[in-house]
Structure formats: C-alpha cells, structure tokens
Design an enzyme around this catalytic site. Structure first.
Site, PDB file in Angstrom:
ATOM      1  N   ALA A  93      65.391   0.856  80.905  1.00 42.17           N
ATOM      2  CA  ALA A  93      64.810   1.400  79.674  1.00 42.17           C
ATOM      3  C   ALA A  93      65.557   2.614  79.143  1.00 42.17           C
ATOM      4  CB  ALA A  93      63.350   1.767  79.923  1.00 42.17           C
ATOM      5  N   GLY A  94      66.602   3.012  79.843  1.00 45.05           N
ATOM      6  CA  GLY A  94      67.375   4.148  79.362  1.00 45.05           C
ATOM      7  C   GLY A  94      66.711   5.484  79.673  1.00 45.05           C
ATOM      8  N   ASP A 129      76.733  15.274  74.389  1.00 43.50           N
ATOM      9  CA  ASP A 129      77.074  15.988  75.637  1.00 43.50           C
ATOM     10  C   ASP A 129      78.568  15.871  75.905  1.00 43.50           C
ATOM     11  OD1 ASP A 129      76.795  13.256  76.370  1.00 43.50           O
ATOM     12  OD2 ASP A 129      75.744  13.681  78.254  1.00 43.50           O
ATOM     13  N   GLU A 179      79.404   8.936  89.110  1.00 45.08           N
ATOM     14  CA  GLU A 179      79.161   7.892  88.103  1.00 45.08           C
ATOM     15  C   GLU A 179      80.439   7.578  87.327  1.00 45.08           C
ATOM     16  OE1 GLU A 179      75.406   7.484  86.664  1.00 45.08           O
ATOM     17  OE2 GLU A 179      75.963   6.095  85.081  1.00 45.08           O
ATOM     18  N   ASP A 185      72.269  13.562  81.735  1.00 47.39           N
ATOM     19  CA  ASP A 185      71.220  12.909  82.523  1.00 47.39           C
ATOM     20  C   ASP A 185      71.093  13.531  83.909  1.00 47.39           C
ATOM     21  OD1 ASP A 185      71.202  11.352  80.311  1.00 47.39           O
ATOM     22  OD2 ASP A 185      72.116   9.602  81.251  1.00 47.39           O
ATOM     23  N   GLU A 216      71.716  13.848  70.732  1.00 51.74           N
ATOM     24  CA  GLU A 216      72.135  12.573  71.325  1.00 51.74           C
ATOM     25  C   GLU A 216      73.613  12.293  71.083  1.00 51.74           C
ATOM     26  OE1 GLU A 216      70.609  11.177  73.883  1.00 51.74           O
ATOM     27  OE2 GLU A 216      68.847  10.942  72.615  1.00 51.74           O
TER      28      GLU A 216
END
Ligand code: GLA
Length: 385
Positions: free
Chosen positions: A123-124, A36, A161, A173, A33
């Site tokens: 909610a991710g 990246d 994005e 993602d 986490e």
C-alpha cells in the site's frame, strides 16, 4: 497489539521459551513528495501500525527468518557470505541489513525471528523501510548499542535498500520509521538531514488514510525514471548558476529548460518544496484549512507536473474532496497506486468513509480501505516475555 498474542504466535512457530518483542512502524508522508532525493524538505510521520519482530537467540550461527504474512522461511548461515537472492523475496531486506551491520563490526549471533505485519500489503506505507529499520534496531539493541544515533540507522538502511536490494529510494521512509515520535510529524531537510519535530495537531479534524488497493505497478521503473529526469533538470540549471540540488532552484530557473517534460518535473520539485515550508508554518499556527489546501495543491502538482498519480489515486482524491467535511486530500508516498490521505472533520469520518468508498467502487470497481490514523513512535523494543 497485545504482547501475549505476539508471544503465542512466535511459540507456535518455534516452540516455548523466552521471546524478545520489537516494533517498527510504517510511515505516512503529510506533504513533500518526491523531493527527498532532490534535497528538499519532507514532512512525514510514523504510524501506529507496522511490523512486529519476535525473536529468540540460538546457540549456533544460523538465523531463521519467518513471517506470519508469508509462507516459507529464509535461512542465513552466518559463516557464509550473505548475498541477494530473488527467491528470498521480502527476506532480502533483513538479509541486507544483517550483512551491513556485520560489516560495521557488530557481533551477530544466530537467532530465530518471526515478523508479523499489520500494515496493508503493497500500500505504499513503507513496509520495506519498516522491516529494514526493525532488523537494524534489533541487532544494535542486542549489541547493547541502542543509544546509536537513529539517523545513522536510517542512513544504513537506505544504503541497504539502494545497494543490496537495488531500489534507488531516498531517505524519507527509513528516517520517519526510525526517528518518529508520537503525535509529532518530522520536518526533515533532506540536503543535510537536520530535522525537527512539529506537533501534529489537526484540532477538530482527523487524518484518514485511504488505500486505493491498487498495487503500485511499475512503480520502481517509473520512480527511477523520475529521478533521472530530475538529475537532468539539475544539470541544465547548474550550467547557468551554482546550486547543489534541484530544490535550491527558483521558478525563474525553469526558463533554462527547453524540454517540457523535464521542466514540469523540476517545477514540481521547486513548488512542492515551497509548499512544505508553508504547510509547516500554517500547521504551527493551527490553520488546518490552509494546511489542507496545500495538500490539494500538492496532489495537483503530482498529477499534472510529476505525473505519478494515475486513475485510482486521482479517483479517490476527487471523491474525497466532494465530501463536505473533507478539507483536503492528496496521494502519499511514491504514487502509481497505494494510499492517499484526507483531512476530515471530526465526527464525520464514518459518513466520509461510506460515501467515498461507494463512489470509488462505482468508478473503479475496487473496494478501498480506510484507516483513521494516529502518528506514533519510531522503532522500539517492547520487552522480553
Ligand atoms: C518512496 C521512496 C521515498 C520518497 C517517496 C516519494 O516512498 O522510498 O524515498 O522518494 O517515494 O516522496
């Protein structure tokens, strides 16, 4: 989800006729986490829940975007320049992708589209990546370019994005949503985008997603703050040795950093990257207990060193770990609210959900949601009906 229901949904909006149906999943990150964007390894998988896109061509140059999960519509006139507009809210994601695909030289004609999401809102679980990748895939599929490299789709959606929407996210993602494969997690080296599929076999345990239902407030500004702190750490270490990204640094390099906060951020990046490699190794060996322990360590590091967990994520993870059949748990995604994951002994899921749900409610006053999760395929065309 049944295609007939999706077709009915579309026809209620736009009238009867032929409908093309596509699907793009959400994602869950198992471990790795906030690394990246530091050139580290991540280990996500696509979910079986996500966003459906139902569409029908028009004979003009107008695109109408509607969502079953939101009111109103966003209209794009392809003869005019496509620009970001705050009022278009979620519509900016597909808008940015349409613009980018046209810039790449693909032909885009008018169509009506209805999105329907069964991902929990905010909610991710990467609903923004899902809608971006879905839009890109649809446009390329209509151009008969469906053989296009899925890695390229992920890259172009990340660019949208970053530049069109203005969120400085990493590649994880979009990559997971685009490249995902059923029952496999993806080990992705974010420094060069090499990846491999790793069978996601938890043996006699299940993966449970726990939604804190705490919206990810301030997540964007805090996210950018963490990225800036990591860049600072990299600059400091680079003054002493040759590295290209923070995940290439070693623990001993932390001695170069004086500022305690910057040091903690860098320590998370370096140790998390080591945990991912170890996690993949033990998962391949079928050692689910060792895998779960690494999840617990990851959460601790995200809480203490990276400081992105917060009261709700900490509460749900702590309560999960008190349950006897829970082997490990951690937050997943950007943090500051959203979801956590837990590894729970098969057959004990219901008891786990009841117990954690009650305890979490007692502590926070919020009702959490739980999903027993499977790893699914990346974006795909479901069919014409
Ligand atoms: C968000 C970003 C990803 C990644 C995660 C944290 O989901 O979009 O790029 O940085 O946070 O691991």
């Amino acid at each position: 989800m049944e295609v007939k229901i999706l077709k009915d949904m579309f026809e209620k909006e736009y009238g009867e006729g032929v409908v093309d149906v596509y699907f793009s999943p959400g994602r869950v990150n198992l471990i790795g986490e906030h690394i990246d964007y530091n050139g580290g390894y991540v280990f996500p998988g696509a979910l079986t829940i996500g966003i459906y896109g139902m569409l029908r061509d028009r004979s003009d140059n107008i695109i109408r975007l509607r969502s079953k999960n939101a009111i109103g519509e966003v209209v794009i006139d392809l003869d005019r320049e496509i620009v970001y507009d705050e009022r278009d809210d979620w519509g900016n994601y597909p808008k940015g992708v349409i613009k980018k695909i046209m810039e790449l030289g693909y032909k885009v004609n008018g169509f009506d589209i209805l999105f329907y999401s069964n991902l929990p809102d905010g909610a991710g679980l990467s609903s923004s990546a899902a809608i971006e990748v879905l839009t890109a895939y649809i446009l390329l599929h209509k151009n008969k370019a469906e053989d296009i490299d899925r890695v390229e789709i992920a890259k172009l959606c990340q660019e949208v994005e970053n530049k069109f929407v203005g969120v400085n996210c990493g590649i994880m993602d979009q990559f997971a949503v685009s490249v995902g494969r059923e029952n496999n997690a993806i080990l992705l080296d974010c420094s060069n985008l090499y990846y491999e599929y790793v069978p996601f076999n938890l043996k006699d345990s299940s993966l449970v997603i726990m939604n804190t239902n705490k919206r990810r407030e301030l997540s964007e500004s805090k996210y950018n703050e963490r990225r800036a702190e990591c860049d600072k750490a990299l600059d400091i270490i680079k003054a002493h040795k040759e590295i290209e990204n923070l995940c290439q640094a070693e623990i001993k390099d932390l001695d170069y950093i004086e500022d305690e906060t910057i040091k903690k951020r860098a320590r998370h990046a370096i140790t998390e990257n080591m945990r991912v490699k170890e996690a993949v190794k033990v998962l391949r060996e079928g050692d689910i207990e060792a895998f779960s322990k690494l999840l617990i360590q990851s959460h601790k590091s995200l809480k203490e060193d990276y400081e992105v967990t917060g009261l709700h994520l900490d509460a749900i993870v702590e309560e999960a770990l008190k349950f006897k059949g829970c082997l490990g748990a951690r937050m997943t995604g950007a943090g500051f609210g959203g979801c956590a994951i837990a590894i729970v002994k098969e057959g004990m899921e219901e008891e786990f959900i009841n117990e954690v749900s009650n305890r979490y409610k007692d502590r926070t006053g919020i009702k959490a949601d739980f999903y027993i999760s499977k790893i699914g395929d990346g974006v795909k065309f479901i069919g014409r009906c």
